[in-house]
Scaffold this motif. Structure first.
Motif, PDB file in Angstrom:
ATOM      1  N   THR A  29      31.887  52.189  41.779  1.00 30.36           N
ATOM      2  CA  THR A  29      32.620  51.783  42.967  1.00 30.36           C
ATOM      3  C   THR A  29      34.083  52.094  42.714  1.00 30.36           C
ATOM      4  O   THR A  29      34.644  51.653  41.710  1.00 30.36           O
ATOM      5  CB  THR A  29      32.452  50.274  43.232  1.00 30.36           C
ATOM      6  N   TYR A  30      34.712  52.841  43.614  1.00 32.72           N
ATOM      7  CA  TYR A  30      36.114  53.208  43.454  1.00 32.72           C
ATOM      8  C   TYR A  30      37.007  52.015  43.758  1.00 32.72           C
ATOM      9  O   TYR A  30      36.776  51.272  44.711  1.00 32.72           O
ATOM     10  CB  TYR A  30      36.487  54.374  44.380  1.00 32.72           C
ATOM     11  N   ILE A  36      43.839  39.735  39.566  1.00 32.36           N
ATOM     12  CA  ILE A  36      43.345  38.928  38.459  1.00 32.36           C
ATOM     13  C   ILE A  36      43.842  37.494  38.601  1.00 32.36           C
ATOM     14  O   ILE A  36      45.038  37.259  38.761  1.00 32.36           O
ATOM     15  CB  ILE A  36      43.792  39.506  37.108  1.00 32.36           C
ATOM     16  N   ASN A  37      42.917  36.557  38.570  1.00 30.24           N
ATOM     17  CA  ASN A  37      43.216  35.126  38.554  1.00 30.24           C
ATOM     18  C   ASN A  37      42.534  34.525  37.332  1.00 30.24           C
ATOM     19  O   ASN A  37      41.587  35.100  36.795  1.00 30.24           O
ATOM     20  CB  ASN A  37      42.698  34.437  39.821  1.00 30.24           C
ATOM     21  N   HIS A  38      42.990  33.368  36.910  1.00 33.27           N
ATOM     22  CA  HIS A  38      42.330  32.721  35.777  1.00 33.27           C
ATOM     23  C   HIS A  38      42.441  31.209  35.882  1.00 33.27           C
ATOM     24  O   HIS A  38      43.301  30.669  36.576  1.00 33.27           O
ATOM     25  CB  HIS A  38      42.921  33.194  34.446  1.00 33.27           C
ATOM     26  N   ASP A  46      39.013  40.799  40.702  1.00 29.50           N
ATOM     27  CA  ASP A  46      38.522  41.356  41.963  1.00 29.50           C
ATOM     28  C   ASP A  46      39.005  42.787  42.071  1.00 29.50           C
ATOM     29  O   ASP A  46      40.202  43.075  41.942  1.00 29.50           O
ATOM     30  CB  ASP A  46      39.048  40.552  43.157  1.00 29.50           C
ATOM     31  N   PHE A  47      38.069  43.714  42.306  1.00 31.57           N
ATOM     32  CA  PHE A  47      38.394  45.120  42.466  1.00 31.57           C
ATOM     33  C   PHE A  47      38.366  45.462  43.952  1.00 31.57           C
ATOM     34  O   PHE A  47      37.389  45.190  44.642  1.00 31.57           O
ATOM     35  CB  PHE A  47      37.391  45.988  41.697  1.00 31.57           C
ATOM     36  N   VAL A  48      39.464  46.065  44.423  1.00 34.52           N
ATOM     37  CA  VAL A  48      39.650  46.350  45.839  1.00 34.52           C
ATOM     38  C   VAL A  48      39.933  47.840  46.005  1.00 34.52           C
ATOM     39  O   VAL A  48      40.533  48.469  45.131  1.00 34.52           O
ATOM     40  CB  VAL A  48      40.843  45.527  46.394  1.00 34.52           C
ATOM     41  N   SER A  61      34.110  44.489  44.304  1.00 42.32           N
ATOM     42  CA  SER A  61      33.366  43.958  43.173  1.00 42.32           C
ATOM     43  C   SER A  61      34.176  42.840  42.534  1.00 42.32           C
ATOM     44  O   SER A  61      35.403  42.906  42.494  1.00 42.32           O
ATOM     45  CB  SER A  61      33.116  45.072  42.148  1.00 42.32           C
ATOM     46  N   ARG A  62      33.499  41.824  42.043  1.00 42.86           N
ATOM     47  CA  ARG A  62      34.147  40.717  41.342  1.00 42.86           C
ATOM     48  C   ARG A  62      33.464  40.557  39.995  1.00 42.86           C
ATOM     49  O   ARG A  62      32.243  40.432  39.899  1.00 42.86           O
ATOM     50  CB  ARG A  62      34.029  39.426  42.140  1.00 42.86           C
TER      51      ARG A  62
END
Length: 109
Positions: A29-30, A36-38, A46-48, A61-62
């Motif tokens: 997935t591109y 990034i959270n923590h 999370d990828f956007v 994608s997470r």
């Protein structure tokens, strides 16, 4: 003691993990943005994929990691970037204007 032998993997190596890669996952997935959270117990990445001229984007994608795995991932990425740059030259980090990200409150566990 019995005469039964303990099963071994095909190459006789202990601790080897067999990992399968599903065909749809293998396509990938591109993503051109990672958020990034923590919390105390986990990192959430999370990828956007943000496309120019598109007012709204969705998380594609997470990935949720323990702090230990997040640190190992950061080290592995750093090592791979060093090897890549040694083989192909420095990766240029182009300046981009800050992107307003209004995805709601930061995540908590």
């Amino acid at each position: 003691m019995s005469d039964e032998k303990k099963p071994q993997n095909p190459k006789g190596k202990k601790g080897q993990i067999n990992i399968e890669l599903d065909e749809t996952v293998a396509q990938g997935t591109y993503s051109n943005l990672a958020i990034i959270n923590h919390s105390v117990s986990e990192f959430v990445v999370d990828f956007v994929n943000i496309m120019p001229g598109t007012p709204k984007s969705k998380v594609k994608s997470r990935i949720i990691l323990t702090p230990q795995h997040a640190k190992r991932l950061a080290k592995a990425l750093n090592d791979n970037i060093k090897r890549f740059e040694k083989a192909h030259g420095e990766i240029r980090d182009y300046e981009q204007p800050p992107m307003p990200l209004n995805f709601g409150p930061t995540g908590q566990a």
